[in-house]
Scaffold this active site. Structure first.
Site, mmCIF file in Angstrom:
data_model
loop_
_atom_site.group_PDB
_atom_site.id
_atom_site.type_symbol
_atom_site.label_atom_id
_atom_site.label_comp_id
_atom_site.label_asym_id
_atom_site.label_seq_id
_atom_site.Cartn_x
_atom_site.Cartn_y
_atom_site.Cartn_z
ATOM 1 N N HIS A 188 11.009 32.473 25.622
ATOM 2 C CA HIS A 188 9.833 33.334 25.648
ATOM 3 C C HIS A 188 9.275 33.601 24.256
ATOM 4 C CE1 HIS A 188 11.022 34.737 29.860
ATOM 5 N NE2 HIS A 188 10.058 33.861 29.921
ATOM 6 N N ARG A 295 -1.718 20.082 38.941
ATOM 7 C CA ARG A 295 -0.685 19.190 39.498
ATOM 8 C C ARG A 295 0.212 20.016 40.417
ATOM 9 N NH1 ARG A 295 -1.243 16.674 34.080
ATOM 10 N NH2 ARG A 295 -1.264 14.411 34.326
ATOM 11 N N ARG A 331 -4.782 19.075 43.118
ATOM 12 C CA ARG A 331 -4.365 17.772 43.629
ATOM 13 C C ARG A 331 -3.212 17.993 44.601
ATOM 14 N NH1 ARG A 331 -2.023 13.499 39.443
ATOM 15 N NH2 ARG A 331 -0.211 14.849 39.348
ATOM 16 N N GLU A 430 -6.757 5.843 40.536
ATOM 17 C CA GLU A 430 -5.676 5.515 39.608
ATOM 18 C C GLU A 430 -4.980 4.209 39.976
ATOM 19 O OE1 GLU A 430 -3.013 8.878 39.402
ATOM 20 O OE2 GLU A 430 -3.079 9.213 41.550
ATOM 21 N N ASN A 453 -3.699 7.497 33.345
ATOM 22 C CA ASN A 453 -2.284 7.196 33.034
ATOM 23 C C ASN A 453 -1.787 6.128 34.004
ATOM 24 O OD1 ASN A 453 -2.655 9.434 31.403
ATOM 25 N ND2 ASN A 453 -1.706 10.838 32.860
ATOM 26 N N ASP A 454 -2.012 6.375 35.290
ATOM 27 C CA ASP A 454 -1.573 5.400 36.282
ATOM 28 C C ASP A 454 -2.504 4.191 36.322
ATOM 29 O OD1 ASP A 454 0.863 6.227 37.436
ATOM 30 O OD2 ASP A 454 -0.170 7.899 38.392
ATOM 31 N N ARG A 464 4.454 3.056 32.632
ATOM 32 C CA ARG A 464 4.086 4.140 31.713
ATOM 33 C C ARG A 464 5.307 4.900 31.199
ATOM 34 N NH1 ARG A 464 1.082 8.556 35.694
ATOM 35 N NH2 ARG A 464 1.787 10.147 34.253
ATOM 36 N N CYS A 501 -9.131 12.621 34.386
ATOM 37 C CA CYS A 501 -8.118 13.667 34.182
ATOM 38 C C CYS A 501 -6.841 13.110 33.586
ATOM 39 C CB CYS A 501 -7.843 14.421 35.471
ATOM 40 S SG CYS A 501 -7.170 13.379 36.774
HETATM 41 C C1 PEP Z 1 -2.913 10.003 35.913
HETATM 42 O O1 PEP Z 1 -2.226 9.166 36.504
HETATM 43 O O2 PEP Z 1 -3.687 9.734 34.979
HETATM 44 C C2 PEP Z 1 -2.844 11.422 36.288
HETATM 45 C C3 PEP Z 1 -3.676 12.310 35.799
HETATM 46 O O3 PEP Z 1 -1.844 11.800 37.131
HETATM 47 P P1 PEP Z 1 -0.305 11.922 36.661
HETATM 48 O O4 PEP Z 1 -0.253 11.783 35.164
HETATM 49 O O5 PEP Z 1 0.163 13.239 37.127
HETATM 50 O O6 PEP Z 1 0.323 10.766 37.386
HETATM 51 MG MG MG Z 2 -1.263 9.673 38.347
#
Ligand code: PEP
Ligand code: MG
Length: 560
Positions: A188, A295, A331, A430, A453-454, A464, A501
């Site tokens: 904390h 998330r 999501r 994604e 990211n995906d 990743r 995102c």
């Molecule tokens: C992504 O895949 O870019 C995403 C935002 O979802 P996560 O990173 O939670 O898989």
């Molecule tokens: Mg993702």
């Protein structure tokens, strides 16, 4: 010059005299009591006073650092009146005839040991909390006064560890930075330091010696570097860094309240990614327009069993109402692959990233999906909710998911439970499949949000999670960027909005590209909001667009 390396948990550079925290320890004497009832009453009076003090501290923390900081003290209030804690003290007084101080001290030691021995880092960190609460009650029982900083000038404060109540009670105008011997990044104190924007370094062990008190110290919270009696060159370098940071923060703060609009008048929404309703404080502090990705799986990850409708409803409602009518895109469950949850009993898979994850689990196990969609629609009555499905590859998946929304809306109507009938429903783009058929998918939903990211992982066939892949995992690869452009064009042709995102949204080297292809929303971490706003406001899309698109679509780029 002495150099010490710790772990930076709150960024920023600070320079000042080293000061060791003065802690007035209450000495606990042990004796046998004859009148156990009177002793219990002494404890109850001290407990009541401690709870009242904690209430005042919560208000102080709320004013200085927001709701999240206040919650720490509210948790301490609950700990002070926890039934198990009270019962242990009562037993020590009644059965062992112990005086209140000894009973509290023994109970605190037992509880702290129990927390410290737990596997979960969160519970381990609670050991410090129980000691803190008990120390307060002991202080009241023994009449000890609180410690603090007794210095005419602001200092860099060093301590073995600082309890949250000690941190918040400090006169902030006297603190330039924190250094602690122990502590953890999720403690904390670290959270408070970050919320207050004070540089902090933890885990320096016994490197700081009492004879260093009063010597000049420089802390760099971004890399955990500490310099004592720095030489001229090192001092000048740190001072420059400090100046740059100050200038940068002041400039960024000036951007609060300003629109995210380019020089030629193009607007983009800048939203935040969060993992819990508690993160909303940081979203508001950084002046984001909304939440572009909540998330929701983090709620599931924090539970030992499937979170029920009521539990989820409360969490979503809190995020929505704390955002005060600004949009919150939640999501639906995205587990599987790297996010495994024991109680889901998912079978081991050869290729989990290509396996049973996210929307696939929800469609295969509709009872889990049903609970979440009900909680979401119930919460929609308390703010501006949008729902988004992850890991889509086909139109039928979206239709089946939307059917669940329709089923829930019918149920709630029949039960007379209020909900917002205009909740927007969107999907994450994604997978390359979703990007390539985004013309078709756009006809099914209200918006797209690109999970880069995906999308990068699947487009480049590059895990990743695997750090060894290094330069092969390249989100700037034209294959990824061209897919984003294709998605953007298909969204706009069909009259829906499109956002990003994934982490790429905050990459300032690509802001011009995203603006040129017409992205409507960028959802990033709270700290990235103002730097991104600055970049947007510096950009003139009319000037950069042609070159950006030529780079993206042309064959000049031989780097790939
Ligand atoms: C992504 O895949 O870019 C995403 C935002 O979802 P996560 O990173 O939670 O898989
Ligand atoms: Mg993702």
């Amino acid at each position: 010059m002495i150099t010490i390396q710790g772990k930076g948990v709150s960024t920023g550079v600070a320079l000042g005299p080293l000061y060791f925290y003065q802690r007035v320890k209450s000495t606990v004497t042990r004796y046998e009591v004859a009148d156990t009832e009177a002793e219990w009453a002494r404890f109850k009076a001290a407990q009541e006073k401690a709870i009242a003090e904690l209430g005042e501290l919560a208000e102080k923390a709320r004013a200085e650092a927001g709701d999240e900081a206040a919650m720490l003290f509210e948790t301490h209030q609950m700990m002070a009146e926890d039934l198990d804690y009270e019962e242990s003290i009562q037993t020590a007084i009644n059965d062992s005839k112990l005086n209140a101080e000894a009973a509290v001290s023994d109970t605190a030691a037992q509880f702290a040991e129990m927390f410290a021995s737990m596997d979960d880092a969160y519970f381990q960190a609670r050991a410090a909390d129980v000691k803190d609460v008990s120390g307060r009650i002991l202080g009241i029982l023994t009449g000890a006064v609180a410690g603090g900083v007794d210095s005419p000038v602001p200092v860099i404060l060093a301590a073995d560890d600082l309890a949250p109540s000690e941190t918040v009670q400090l006169d902030k105008s006297k603190i330039l930075g924190f250094i602690t011997e122990g502590g953890s990044g999720s403690s904390h104190t670290a959270i408070l330091a970050r919320t207050m924007g004070i540089p902090a370094i933890i885990g320096v062990g016994d490197a700081l010696k009492p004879e260093m008190a009063g010597h000049e110290v420089i802390v760099d919270g971004s890399n955990g570097n500490i310099l004592i009696d720095a030489d001229e060159a090192a001092r000048a370098k740190m001072l420059r860094k400090m100046e740059e940071q100050k200038k940068m923060q002041a400039l960024l703060d000036e951007l609060k309240g300003k629109p995210n609009v380019t020089k030629d008048g193009q607007s983009v929404r800048i939203y935040c990614n969060i993992g819990s309703p508690d993160d909303v404080a940081a979203v508001l502090k950084n002046d984001a327009g909304g939440v572009g990705l909540f998330r929701s799986e983090f709620l599931y990850l924090n539970c030992d069993d499937y979170p029920d409708e009521e539990y989820q409803f409360k969490a979503y409602k809190q995020a929505l109402s704390d955002m005060g009518g600004r949009e919150v895109v939640i999501r639906t469950l995205d587990i599987g692959a790297d996010k495994q949850i024991g109680y889901f009993n998912l079978p081991n898979e050869e290729n989990p990233a290509l396996g049973n994850r996210a929307l696939r689990i929800c469609l295969n196990r509709p009872e889990i999906f049903h609970t979440q969609i009900r909680a979401l629609y119930r919460a929609s009555a308390f703010g501006k909710l949008s729902i988004m499905f992850p890991m889509v590859t086909s139109v039928w998946e979206v239709r089946e998911a939307k059917k669940m929304c329709e089923r829930v809306k019918k149920e709630l109507t029949a039960e007379g439970i209020p909900f917002d009938n205009d909740v927007e429903v969107g999907i994450m783009i994604e997978t390359p499949a979703a990007a390539i058929i985004s013309d078709r998918l756009a006809k099914e939903v209200d918006f797209f949000s690109c999970g880069t990211n995906d999308l990068t992982q699947y487009t480049l066939a590059c895990d990743r999670q695997n750090n060894d892949l290094g330069r092969f995992f390249n989100p700037h690869h034209p294959a990824v960027l061209r897919l984003l452009k294709m998605v953007c064009d298909n969204a706009h042709r069909n009259g829906i909005w499109v956002g990003i995102c994934g982490e790429l949204g905050a990459d300032l080297a690509l802001t011009e590209t995203f603006l040129s292809i017409g992205i409507d929303e960028l959802s990033v971490s709270p700290r990235s909001v103002l730097p991104l706003r600055q970049k947007v406001r510096e950009t003139d899309v009319r000037v950069v667009r042609e070159k950006v698109l030529a780079d993206l679509m042309g064959d000049e780029n031989n780097e790939i």
